[in-house]
Motif scaffolding. Structure first.
Motif, PDB file in Angstrom:
ATOM      1  N   THR A 177      42.995 -38.691  44.213  1.00 28.18           N
ATOM      2  CA  THR A 177      41.556 -38.833  44.466  1.00 28.18           C
ATOM      3  C   THR A 177      40.918 -37.477  44.759  1.00 28.18           C
ATOM      4  N   LEU A 178      41.634 -36.615  45.464  1.00 21.54           N
ATOM      5  CA  LEU A 178      41.129 -35.251  45.674  1.00 21.54           C
ATOM      6  C   LEU A 178      40.940 -34.543  44.328  1.00 21.54           C
ATOM      7  N   ASN A 179      41.887 -34.738  43.410  1.00 22.09           N
ATOM      8  CA  ASN A 179      41.765 -34.143  42.078  1.00 22.09           C
ATOM      9  C   ASN A 179      40.534 -34.675  41.352  1.00 22.09           C
ATOM     10  N   LEU A 180      40.273 -35.962  41.508  1.00 22.64           N
ATOM     11  CA  LEU A 180      39.089 -36.567  40.894  1.00 22.64           C
ATOM     12  C   LEU A 180      37.816 -35.959  41.486  1.00 22.64           C
ATOM     13  N   MET A 181      37.826 -35.695  42.781  1.00 22.96           N
ATOM     14  CA  MET A 181      36.678 -35.057  43.426  1.00 22.96           C
ATOM     15  C   MET A 181      36.475 -33.631  42.906  1.00 22.96           C
ATOM     16  N   ILE A 182      37.574 -32.927  42.660  1.00 24.02           N
ATOM     17  CA  ILE A 182      37.474 -31.578  42.091  1.00 24.02           C
ATOM     18  C   ILE A 182      36.811 -31.643  40.719  1.00 24.02           C
ATOM     19  N   ASP A 183      37.249 -32.588  39.886  1.00 21.44           N
ATOM     20  CA  ASP A 183      36.629 -32.762  38.570  1.00 21.44           C
ATOM     21  C   ASP A 183      35.137 -33.064  38.714  1.00 21.44           C
ATOM     22  N   ASN A 184      34.794 -33.880  39.697  1.00 19.33           N
ATOM     23  CA  ASN A 184      33.401 -34.226  39.952  1.00 19.33           C
ATOM     24  C   ASN A 184      32.592 -32.990  40.332  1.00 19.33           C
ATOM     25  N   ALA A 185      33.146 -32.163  41.213  1.00 18.13           N
ATOM     26  CA  ALA A 185      32.451 -30.958  41.664  1.00 18.13           C
ATOM     27  C   ALA A 185      32.247 -29.981  40.508  1.00 18.13           C
ATOM     28  N   ILE A 186      33.276 -29.816  39.685  1.00 17.23           N
ATOM     29  CA  ILE A 186      33.173 -28.918  38.532  1.00 17.23           C
ATOM     30  C   ILE A 186      32.143 -29.436  37.534  1.00 17.23           C
ATOM     31  N   GLU A 187      32.177 -30.738  37.292  1.00 18.50           N
ATOM     32  CA  GLU A 187      31.240 -31.348  36.347  1.00 18.50           C
ATOM     33  C   GLU A 187      29.789 -31.107  36.758  1.00 18.50           C
ATOM     34  N   HIS A 188      29.539 -31.079  38.055  1.00 20.76           N
ATOM     35  CA  HIS A 188      28.168 -30.913  38.543  1.00 20.76           C
ATOM     36  C   HIS A 188      27.839 -29.473  38.942  1.00 20.76           C
ATOM     37  N   GLY A 189      28.712 -28.533  38.543  1.00 19.98           N
ATOM     38  CA  GLY A 189      28.397 -27.113  38.714  1.00 19.98           C
ATOM     39  C   GLY A 189      28.429 -26.603  40.129  1.00 19.98           C
ATOM     40  N   SER A 190      29.323 -27.130  40.948  1.00 19.53           N
ATOM     41  CA  SER A 190      29.411 -26.692  42.341  1.00 19.53           C
ATOM     42  C   SER A 190      29.657 -25.191  42.440  1.00 19.53           C
ATOM     43  N   GLU A 191      29.083 -24.587  43.456  1.00 23.89           N
ATOM     44  CA  GLU A 191      29.398 -23.190  43.757  1.00 23.89           C
ATOM     45  C   GLU A 191      30.850 -23.104  44.221  1.00 23.89           C
ATOM     46  N   ILE A 192      31.465 -21.945  43.959  1.00 21.79           N
ATOM     47  CA  ILE A 192      32.860 -21.760  44.350  1.00 21.79           C
ATOM     48  C   ILE A 192      33.114 -20.285  44.613  1.00 21.79           C
ATOM     49  N   SER A 193      33.994 -20.008  45.551  1.00 22.92           N
ATOM     50  CA  SER A 193      34.376 -18.626  45.853  1.00 22.92           C
ATOM     51  C   SER A 193      35.893 -18.539  45.900  1.00 22.92           C
ATOM     52  N   ALA A 194      36.396 -17.320  45.862  1.00 22.69           N
ATOM     53  CA  ALA A 194      37.840 -17.122  45.949  1.00 22.69           C
ATOM     54  C   ALA A 194      38.386 -17.669  47.268  1.00 22.69           C
ATOM     55  N   SER A 195      37.636 -17.482  48.345  1.00 18.38           N
ATOM     56  CA  SER A 195      38.106 -17.976  49.643  1.00 18.38           C
ATOM     57  C   SER A 195      38.193 -19.501  49.655  1.00 18.38           C
ATOM     58  N   ASP A 196      37.283 -20.174  48.948  1.00 15.18           N
ATOM     59  CA  ASP A 196      37.367 -21.638  48.835  1.00 15.18           C
ATOM     60  C   ASP A 196      38.692 -22.046  48.209  1.00 15.18           C
ATOM     61  N   ILE A 197      39.058 -21.364  47.125  1.00 15.05           N
ATOM     62  CA  ILE A 197      40.276 -21.727  46.398  1.00 15.05           C
ATOM     63  C   ILE A 197      41.507 -21.544  47.273  1.00 15.05           C
ATOM     64  N   LEU A 198      41.542 -20.472  48.026  1.00 16.11           N
ATOM     65  CA  LEU A 198      42.692 -20.222  48.899  1.00 16.11           C
ATOM     66  C   LEU A 198      42.889 -21.357  49.899  1.00 16.11           C
ATOM     67  N   GLU A 199      41.787 -22.026  50.288  1.00 15.77           N
ATOM     68  CA  GLU A 199      41.877 -23.144  51.225  1.00 15.77           C
ATOM     69  C   GLU A 199      42.604 -24.348  50.609  1.00 15.77           C
ATOM     70  N   PHE A 200      42.632 -24.413  49.283  1.00 16.68           N
ATOM     71  CA  PHE A 200      43.294 -25.542  48.622  1.00 16.68           C
ATOM     72  C   PHE A 200      44.801 -25.347  48.476  1.00 16.68           C
TER      73      PHE A 200
END
Length: 263
Positions: free
Chosen positions: A77-100
């Motif tokens: 479900t977390l993966n599905l949420m990631i797809d949802n965020a990407i689909e809607h153009g969410s902002e993202i930073s390198a520090s965000d990714i490290l949190e995953f």
């Protein structure tokens, strides 16, 4: 069933009724309200059901939102949420990714880094080192090469241990672009093998010694920073120092700041 009714009344329902009412929802609440529900003590399956239903009804999550749901939902479900965020153009930073890191698998980490690169997020040397082991080598190399950071000497030393040597070389070339003279020297001297032998016996090219404008002299044993390769200075032409590398097969030209003495 409307979200407002569900949100106000759900605490009075038993689990089987709750599941039926989730399936009957006709609209989704805000991200804050959804989080309020899944953090209220339901089991993971019920939480998954609610989030998936809300996504199907148009809920939009950001990359930052998803981290708040860690520990409450299944990885799928977390993966599905990631797809949802990407689909809607969410902002993202390198520090965000490290949190995953440790929350999702390598494939999802690769997806996040690839998305960040497409969004023109830039990775520092520390970011790239932090991602080592969590993303594929190919994606790590791309993150380094696509970064618009002006990597320092210390940064390049860090990167030497985690990215491909060819990628590191291209980053170095971008930091110290070759001028026409440097390019000509490389084409003329690469792969000859002869300069390496000449340098080994202190041979001076062009029949002259260096004029002393840098601290290096012909015959000095040097190390190329960031790569760790060693060699011998065989000629100095203005700002360019020609080095025969220790493998005996390559000659290249460098600026003084790219070299250090090897003792």
């Amino acid at each position: 069933m409307t979200w407002n009714y569900f949100y106000e009344c759900q605490s009075d329902w038993k689990e089987d009724t709750l599941i039926k009412r989730i399936s009957a929802l006709e609209d989704a609440g805000t991200v804050e309200e959804i989080f309020d529900m899944v953090s209220s003590g339901w089991d993971e399956n019920t939480n998954d059901l609610l989030v998936r239903k809300c996504i199907s009804l148009g809920a939009e999550f950001t990359i930052g939102d998803i981290l708040e749901f860690d520990g409450l939902l299944s990885e799928e479900t977390l993966n599905l949420m990631i797809d949802n965020a990407i689909e809607h153009g969410s902002e993202i930073s390198a520090s965000d990714i490290l949190e995953f890191d440790g929350i999702v698998d390598e494939a999802e980490m690769d997806k996040l880094v690839g998305y960040a690169i497409d969004k023109k997020a830039s990775f520092t040397a520390d970011d790239i080192v932090g991602l080592d082991g969590s993303v594929s080598c190919e994606v790590l190399d791309k993150a380094a090469e696509e970064s618009w950071q002006n990597f320092s000497e210390d940064d390049l030393l860090l990167l030497r241990d985690v990215i491909d040597e060819d990628v590191l070389e291209r980053i170095e070339d971008r930091k110290w672009p070759s001028d026409e003279k440097q390019s000509d020297n490389r084409q003329k001297n690469k792969g000859t093998g002869l300069p390496g032998l000449a340098a080994g016996i202190g041979f001076v090219l062009n029949g002259r010694e260096h004029d002393g404008s840098t601290s290096f002299r012909v015959g000095d044993h040097v190390r190329v920073k960031y790569r760790g390769q060693e060699g011998t200075v065989i000629d100095i032409n203005g700002d360019l120092i020609m080095v025969s590398l220790s493998d005996g097969n390559h000659v290249d030209s460098y600026y003084a700041e790219q070299l250090e003495r090897a003792f």
